[in-house]
Design a protein around this motif. Structure first.
Motif, PDB file in Angstrom:
ATOM      1  N   MET A   1     -40.510  13.992  -2.411  1.00 36.85           N
ATOM      2  CA  MET A   1     -39.809  13.108  -1.942  1.00 36.85           C
ATOM      3  C   MET A   1     -38.152  13.272  -2.193  1.00 36.85           C
ATOM      4  SD  MET A   1     -40.614   9.305  -0.364  1.00 36.85           S
ATOM      5  CE  MET A   1     -39.394   8.429  -1.670  1.00 36.85           C
ATOM      6  N   SER A   2     -37.171  12.937  -1.551  1.00 39.24           N
ATOM      7  CA  SER A   2     -35.897  13.143  -2.014  1.00 39.24           C
ATOM      8  C   SER A   2     -35.414  11.778  -2.733  1.00 39.24           C
ATOM      9  CB  SER A   2     -34.915  13.440  -0.807  1.00 39.24           C
ATOM     10  OG  SER A   2     -33.750  13.301  -1.119  1.00 39.24           O
ATOM     11  N   PHE A   3     -34.817  11.886  -3.831  1.00 41.60           N
ATOM     12  CA  PHE A   3     -34.240  10.746  -4.444  1.00 41.60           C
ATOM     13  C   PHE A   3     -32.902  10.581  -4.213  1.00 41.60           C
ATOM     14  CE2 PHE A   3     -32.499   8.925  -8.531  1.00 41.60           C
ATOM     15  CZ  PHE A   3     -33.026   7.739  -8.355  1.00 41.60           C
ATOM     16  N   LEU A   4     -32.305  11.786  -4.100  1.00 42.08           N
ATOM     17  CA  LEU A   4     -30.517  11.863  -3.797  1.00 42.08           C
ATOM     18  C   LEU A   4     -30.390  12.808  -2.831  1.00 42.08           C
ATOM     19  CD1 LEU A   4     -27.640  11.658  -4.802  1.00 42.08           C
ATOM     20  CD2 LEU A   4     -28.094  13.346  -6.849  1.00 42.08           C
ATOM     21  N   THR A   5     -29.662  12.331  -1.771  1.00 40.01           N
ATOM     22  CA  THR A   5     -29.477  13.092  -0.468  1.00 40.01           C
ATOM     23  C   THR A   5     -28.105  13.071  -0.544  1.00 40.01           C
ATOM     24  OG1 THR A   5     -31.481  12.726   0.298  1.00 40.01           O
ATOM     25  CG2 THR A   5     -29.958  13.641   1.655  1.00 40.01           C
ATOM     26  N   LEU A   6     -27.167  14.346  -0.174  1.00 39.28           N
ATOM     27  CA  LEU A   6     -26.074  14.303   0.402  1.00 39.28           C
ATOM     28  C   LEU A   6     -26.132  14.930   1.696  1.00 39.28           C
ATOM     29  CD1 LEU A   6     -25.396  14.382  -2.804  1.00 39.28           C
ATOM     30  CD2 LEU A   6     -23.321  15.123  -2.008  1.00 39.28           C
ATOM     31  N   ASP A   7     -25.622  14.403   2.770  1.00 37.55           N
ATOM     32  CA  ASP A   7     -25.842  14.745   4.022  1.00 37.55           C
ATOM     33  C   ASP A   7     -24.281  14.913   4.920  1.00 37.55           C
ATOM     34  OD1 ASP A   7     -26.743  15.440   6.536  1.00 37.55           O
ATOM     35  OD2 ASP A   7     -27.169  13.077   7.158  1.00 37.55           O
ATOM     36  N   GLN A   8     -23.970  16.196   4.816  1.00 35.01           N
ATOM     37  CA  GLN A   8     -22.814  16.581   5.475  1.00 35.01           C
ATOM     38  C   GLN A   8     -21.714  15.932   4.839  1.00 35.01           C
ATOM     39  OE1 GLN A   8     -23.523  16.015   9.664  1.00 35.01           O
ATOM     40  NE2 GLN A   8     -24.403  18.218   9.923  1.00 35.01           N
ATOM     41  N   VAL A   9     -21.482  16.059   3.732  1.00 34.72           N
ATOM     42  CA  VAL A   9     -20.518  15.168   3.008  1.00 34.72           C
ATOM     43  C   VAL A   9     -19.261  16.248   2.795  1.00 34.72           C
ATOM     44  CG1 VAL A   9     -19.769  14.425   0.800  1.00 34.72           C
ATOM     45  CG2 VAL A   9     -21.984  13.884   1.531  1.00 34.72           C
ATOM     46  N   SER A  10     -18.217  15.742   3.470  1.00 30.51           N
ATOM     47  CA  SER A  10     -16.814  16.263   3.131  1.00 30.51           C
ATOM     48  C   SER A  10     -15.903  15.345   2.525  1.00 30.51           C
ATOM     49  CB  SER A  10     -16.284  16.457   4.618  1.00 30.51           C
ATOM     50  OG  SER A  10     -17.109  17.331   5.182  1.00 30.51           O
ATOM     51  N   HIS A  11     -15.124  15.799   1.883  1.00 31.78           N
ATOM     52  CA  HIS A  11     -13.851  14.975   1.193  1.00 31.78           C
ATOM     53  C   HIS A  11     -12.605  15.560   1.136  1.00 31.78           C
ATOM     54  CE1 HIS A  11     -12.456  11.830  -1.381  1.00 31.78           C
ATOM     55  NE2 HIS A  11     -12.009  12.655  -2.104  1.00 31.78           N
ATOM     56  N   LEU A  12     -11.547  14.673   1.513  1.00 29.20           N
ATOM     57  CA  LEU A  12     -10.016  15.148   1.493  1.00 29.20           C
ATOM     58  C   LEU A  12      -9.388  14.458   0.392  1.00 29.20           C
ATOM     59  CD1 LEU A  12      -9.327  14.955   5.292  1.00 29.20           C
ATOM     60  CD2 LEU A  12     -10.119  16.940   4.249  1.00 29.20           C
ATOM     61  N   TYR A  13      -8.548  15.033  -0.290  1.00 25.02           N
ATOM     62  CA  TYR A  13      -7.736  14.203  -1.460  1.00 25.02           C
ATOM     63  C   TYR A  13      -6.491  14.195  -0.694  1.00 25.02           C
ATOM     64  CZ  TYR A  13     -10.799  14.895  -5.197  1.00 25.02           C
ATOM     65  OH  TYR A  13     -11.886  14.904  -6.258  1.00 25.02           O
ATOM     66  N   PHE A  14      -5.717  12.949  -0.569  1.00 27.51           N
ATOM     67  CA  PHE A  14      -4.617  13.082   0.209  1.00 27.51           C
ATOM     68  C   PHE A  14      -3.315  12.821  -0.825  1.00 27.51           C
ATOM     69  CE2 PHE A  14      -7.457  11.557   3.296  1.00 27.51           C
ATOM     70  CZ  PHE A  14      -6.990  12.083   4.772  1.00 27.51           C
ATOM     71  N   SER A  15      -2.262  13.458  -0.741  1.00 27.76           N
ATOM     72  CA  SER A  15      -0.863  13.344  -1.370  1.00 27.76           C
ATOM     73  C   SER A  15       0.044  12.833  -0.232  1.00 27.76           C
ATOM     74  CB  SER A  15      -0.578  14.573  -2.176  1.00 27.76           C
ATOM     75  OG  SER A  15      -0.420  15.397  -1.387  1.00 27.76           O
ATOM     76  N   LYS A  16       1.244  12.727  -0.698  1.00 24.75           N
ATOM     77  CA  LYS A  16       2.397  12.125   0.136  1.00 24.75           C
ATOM     78  C   LYS A  16       2.515  13.059   1.349  1.00 24.75           C
ATOM     79  CE  LYS A  16       5.344   9.539  -3.087  1.00 24.75           C
ATOM     80  NZ  LYS A  16       6.175   9.790  -4.133  1.00 24.75           N
ATOM     81  N   LYS A  17       2.595  14.354   1.231  1.00 22.77           N
ATOM     82  CA  LYS A  17       2.976  14.981   2.332  1.00 22.77           C
ATOM     83  C   LYS A  17       1.801  15.826   2.987  1.00 22.77           C
ATOM     84  CE  LYS A  17       7.649  15.257   2.100  1.00 22.77           C
ATOM     85  NZ  LYS A  17       8.645  15.757   1.263  1.00 22.77           N
ATOM     86  N   THR A  18       0.519  16.128   2.316  1.00 21.74           N
ATOM     87  CA  THR A  18      -0.255  16.860   2.411  1.00 21.74           C
ATOM     88  C   THR A  18      -1.661  16.420   1.974  1.00 21.74           C
ATOM     89  OG1 THR A  18      -1.003  19.238   2.179  1.00 21.74           O
ATOM     90  CG2 THR A  18      -0.103  18.423   0.394  1.00 21.74           C
TER      91      THR A  18
END
Ligand code: ATP
Length: 267
Positions: A1-18
């Motif tokens: 059985m799963s204890f830890l699951t990441l499901d379709q995780v995306s991450h963006l880092y934002f800076s001032k212009k981009t």
């Protein structure tokens, strides 16, 4: 059985212009007590995954579950071990170790006994009253391991914890950490650039691609290797076979002469 699951995780880092898309659609599960290694080129998002798990920031989209609860609800006790030990030089070893429990108002004799027990298990009985400056790099990392385990974390995040050590110390410490994680049945995520370390220590290896960070391929480590301590696992014939396959995956987009070393193996 799963204890830890990441499901379709995306991450963006934002800076001032981009912005930078650090992770794109990352999905994997980890069973309780399982040891997973994350391998991949610089900037593929390995540390970002650990930071999300540690609650340092929220992921932009997707879901993270611990014990079938969303991460924020589950609030797991996380242990984090880094390349640098970050021991406070003005505090004695025992004070460094007991800092975490103290912050949680735990001044119990049980915790103090456990600190002594753990120090014994990493071969450092007798240095509790010393200051960090008198210890070698390997000893300091062993203290950092004790400091991480003293709070009995649900999940251990290991971000290149051996990479600043000399090679012999690194091999010894890999065995020691592996022994303790087996003993206490800890669920662990290891970030490393060392293919050998990933194979020798883990149950599964997740190889990532960059720009943006995605999962390229997952490798199961054969049972024969998983049953051995890391040093001995390196001597197994299946170690080299897997090493070559992982190498090929990591270098599949390069045109160098070392690419394709595993192409003749078909297991
Ligand atoms: N605080 C931040 N702000 C903006 N961009 C960031 C930040 N942290 C990381 N990044 C970017 O996100 C991407 C993933 O970075 P991350 O540190 O997670 O990769 P990594 O695989 O751990 O790299 P390395 O192996 O070099 O440690 C990279 O493009 C990086 O430049």
């Amino acid at each position: 059985m799963s204890f830890l699951t990441l499901d379709q995780v995306s991450h963006l880092y934002f800076s001032k212009k981009t912005y930078t898309k650090a992770l794109d659609n990352i999905s994997f599960s980890v069973k309780k007590g399982e040891f997973i290694a994350l391998l991949g080129p610089s900037g593929c998002g390995k540390s970002t995954i650990l930071s999300i798990m540690a609650g340092i920031f929220n992921h932009t989209s997707g879901r993270v579950y611990v014990n079938n609860q969303p991460l924020q609800q589950a609030q797991p006790n996380i242990g984090y071990m880094l390349q640098q030990d970050y021991l406070f030089p003005w505090k004695r070893i025992i004070e460094n170790i007991l800092l975490g429990p103290k912050l949680h108002h735990d001044h119990s004799s049980e915790t103090q006994n456990r600190a002594a027990e753990l120090l014994g298990q990493v071969g450092l009985s007798g240095i509790a009253g010393d200051y960090p400056e008198s210890l070698s790099g390997g000893m300091r990392q062993r203290v950092a391991l004790v400091r991480t385990l003293i709070t009995n974390p649900d999940i251990l995040l290991l971000d290149e914890p051996f990479s600043a050590l000399d090679y012999q110390t690194k091999l010894r410490l890999e065995d020691l950490v592996w022994d303790l994680l087996q003993l206490y049945n800890k669920t662990s995520l290891l970030v490393t650039h060392d293919i050998g370390e990933a194979i020798a220590m883990s149950d599964r290896i997740i190889v990532m691609d960059s720009n943006p960070g995605t999962i390229a391929k997952t490798f199961e480590v054969p049972l024969e290797l998983r049953n051995e301590r890391p040093f001995m696992a390196r001597r197994h014939s299946k170690y080299q076979l897997l090493f070559d396959k992982v190498w090929d995956e990591l270098t599949k987009n390069e045109n160098g002469s070392q690419q394709g070393v595993a192409s003749s193996y078909d297991t």
